[in-house]
Design a protein around this motif. Structure first.
Motif, PDB file in Angstrom:
ATOM      1  N   GLN A 139       0.864  -1.114  -0.162  1.00 58.79           N
ATOM      2  CA  GLN A 139       0.071  -0.107   0.088  1.00 58.79           C
ATOM      3  C   GLN A 139       0.732   1.279   0.038  1.00 58.79           C
ATOM      4  OE1 GLN A 139      -1.001  -2.751   1.502  1.00 58.79           O
ATOM      5  NE2 GLN A 139      -3.359  -2.839   1.341  1.00 58.79           N
ATOM      6  N   CYS A 174       1.392  -1.078   8.290  1.00 57.40           N
ATOM      7  CA  CYS A 174       0.633  -1.886   7.797  1.00 57.40           C
ATOM      8  C   CYS A 174       0.452  -3.136   8.568  1.00 57.40           C
ATOM      9  CB  CYS A 174       0.968  -2.595   6.203  1.00 57.40           C
ATOM     10  SG  CYS A 174       1.176  -1.042   4.971  1.00 57.40           S
ATOM     11  N   ARG A 189      -1.697  -7.490   8.512  1.00 57.48           N
ATOM     12  CA  ARG A 189      -2.612  -8.653   8.350  1.00 57.48           C
ATOM     13  C   ARG A 189      -3.779  -8.807   9.050  1.00 57.48           C
ATOM     14  NH1 ARG A 189      -0.696 -11.308   3.619  1.00 57.48           N
ATOM     15  NH2 ARG A 189       1.389 -11.000   3.153  1.00 57.48           N
ATOM     16  N   TYR A 232     -10.771   1.981   3.269  1.00 57.27           N
ATOM     17  CA  TYR A 232     -11.830   1.748   2.054  1.00 57.27           C
ATOM     18  C   TYR A 232     -12.956   2.228   2.555  1.00 57.27           C
ATOM     19  CZ  TYR A 232      -7.955  -1.294   1.154  1.00 57.27           C
ATOM     20  OH  TYR A 232      -6.650  -1.661   0.735  1.00 57.27           O
ATOM     21  N   TYR A 265     -14.039  -3.828   2.177  1.00 58.44           N
ATOM     22  CA  TYR A 265     -12.742  -3.767   3.194  1.00 58.44           C
ATOM     23  C   TYR A 265     -11.723  -4.667   2.420  1.00 58.44           C
ATOM     24  CZ  TYR A 265     -14.328  -8.255   5.117  1.00 58.44           C
ATOM     25  OH  TYR A 265     -14.671  -9.418   5.361  1.00 58.44           O
ATOM     26  N   CYS A 266     -10.411  -4.650   2.822  1.00 58.22           N
ATOM     27  CA  CYS A 266      -9.192  -5.515   2.261  1.00 58.22           C
ATOM     28  C   CYS A 266      -9.221  -6.687   2.902  1.00 58.22           C
ATOM     29  CB  CYS A 266      -8.031  -4.858   2.099  1.00 58.22           C
ATOM     30  SG  CYS A 266      -6.609  -5.634   1.684  1.00 58.22           S
ATOM     31  N   SER A 267      -9.495  -7.681   2.158  1.00 61.87           N
ATOM     32  CA  SER A 267      -9.532  -9.252   2.944  1.00 61.87           C
ATOM     33  C   SER A 267      -7.985  -9.331   3.438  1.00 61.87           C
ATOM     34  CB  SER A 267      -9.998 -10.331   1.983  1.00 61.87           C
ATOM     35  OG  SER A 267      -8.923 -10.330   0.896  1.00 61.87           O
ATOM     36  N   SER A 269      -6.094  -7.188   5.098  1.00 64.64           N
ATOM     37  CA  SER A 269      -5.893  -6.599   6.579  1.00 64.64           C
ATOM     38  C   SER A 269      -7.152  -6.605   7.327  1.00 64.64           C
ATOM     39  CB  SER A 269      -5.644  -5.028   6.057  1.00 64.64           C
ATOM     40  OG  SER A 269      -6.588  -4.295   5.267  1.00 64.64           O
ATOM     41  N   THR A 315      -9.618   0.595  -6.779  1.00 63.55           N
ATOM     42  CA  THR A 315      -8.717  -0.735  -6.432  1.00 63.55           C
ATOM     43  C   THR A 315      -8.564  -1.664  -7.642  1.00 63.55           C
ATOM     44  OG1 THR A 315     -10.434  -2.068  -5.558  1.00 63.55           O
ATOM     45  CG2 THR A 315      -9.699  -0.401  -4.071  1.00 63.55           C
ATOM     46  N   CYS A 324      -7.780  -4.623  -2.707  1.00 58.32           N
ATOM     47  CA  CYS A 324      -7.071  -4.091  -1.402  1.00 58.32           C
ATOM     48  C   CYS A 324      -5.896  -2.979  -2.170  1.00 58.32           C
ATOM     49  CB  CYS A 324      -5.951  -5.215  -1.156  1.00 58.32           C
ATOM     50  SG  CYS A 324      -6.769  -6.325  -0.056  1.00 58.32           S
ATOM     51  N   HIS A 325      -5.285  -3.386  -3.531  1.00 63.32           N
ATOM     52  CA  HIS A 325      -4.428  -2.563  -3.792  1.00 63.32           C
ATOM     53  C   HIS A 325      -4.782  -1.261  -4.910  1.00 63.32           C
ATOM     54  CE1 HIS A 325      -2.141  -5.879  -2.593  1.00 63.32           C
ATOM     55  NE2 HIS A 325      -1.419  -5.158  -2.284  1.00 63.32           N
TER      56      HIS A 325
END
Length: 209
Positions: free
Chosen positions: A34, A96, A98, A134, A139-141, A143, A184, A189-190
């Protein structure tokens, strides 16, 4: 003849000073993919001070950086290489995480990472930010839903200067954002090029110039 030699020496000395001043105007950084995306966006919108977008930082959570201190690692070897080739006068650290990483362990890791950065770049100011967020319900899976807010809290608890809020991304993948948007990649995520140029990059450039 002597005057010509002295003039040449003076010009060479001045050239060296100018070169050193230019070199010291870089912004170094530590983070994950990120952070790489934000730096990529910074360059896309005309920024010139940051190190390049570094693929070697992929997966670079705060705990991952801490676990590799003193170990063979693309994270620290890349950071050290750019300290030498593009010496910074500021360092940006983006935390960042996970979804599987523990917050208490992240707090311990953050202290270790900053101590190592200060050892390698003594006296250079350090600015700390959280990874981007986000627009819900997306949401990002990687994080997890609470990843960005956990990193916001960690950034506030960190003994360093506050860095920029790089913003939130809209996504049309998995659970689409409200309002919907296309900022994204398909992993949700990115940042894609729109997210880099319209959100992350401008925030970074507004803060660091």
């Amino acid at each position: 003849m002597r005057r010509i030699v002295l003039s040449a020496l003076l010009l060479a000395a001045l050239s060296g000073v100018v070169g050193q001043a230019k070199a010291a105007n870089f912004v170094g950084y530590i983070g994950c993919s990120q952070a790489r995306d934000a730096v990529s966006g910074y360059h896309l919108v005309g920024g010139t001070k940051f190190w390049p977008a570094l693929n070697e930082y992929g997966g670079g959570t705060v705990s991952s950086w801490a676990a590799r201190i003193g170990q063979p690692s693309p994270y620290w070897s890349t950071f050290k290489a750019y300290l030498q080739s593009m010496p910074p006068n500021k360092i940006w650290v983006q935390w960042c995480t996970r979804d599987t990483e523990n917050q208490a362990e992240n707090q311990v890791a953050a202290v270790k990472v900053l101590a190592e950065v200060r050892r390698l770049a003594p006296g250079v100011p350090i600015y700390v930010s959280a990874q981007n967020g986000y627009y819900l319900p997306h949401y990002c899976s990687i994080s997890g839903l609470l990843g960005p807010p956990r990193m916001e809290l960690l950034a506030k608890q960190t003994a360093a200067l506050p860095g920029p809020d790089v913003g939130d991304l809209h996504s049309r993948y998995q659970a689409p954002s409200i309002p919907p948007g296309n900022e994204t990649t398909a992993d949700g995520c990115h940042a894609n090029v729109f997210g880099k140029k319209n959100v992350l990059g401008p925030r970074l450039k507004a803060f660091f110039g």
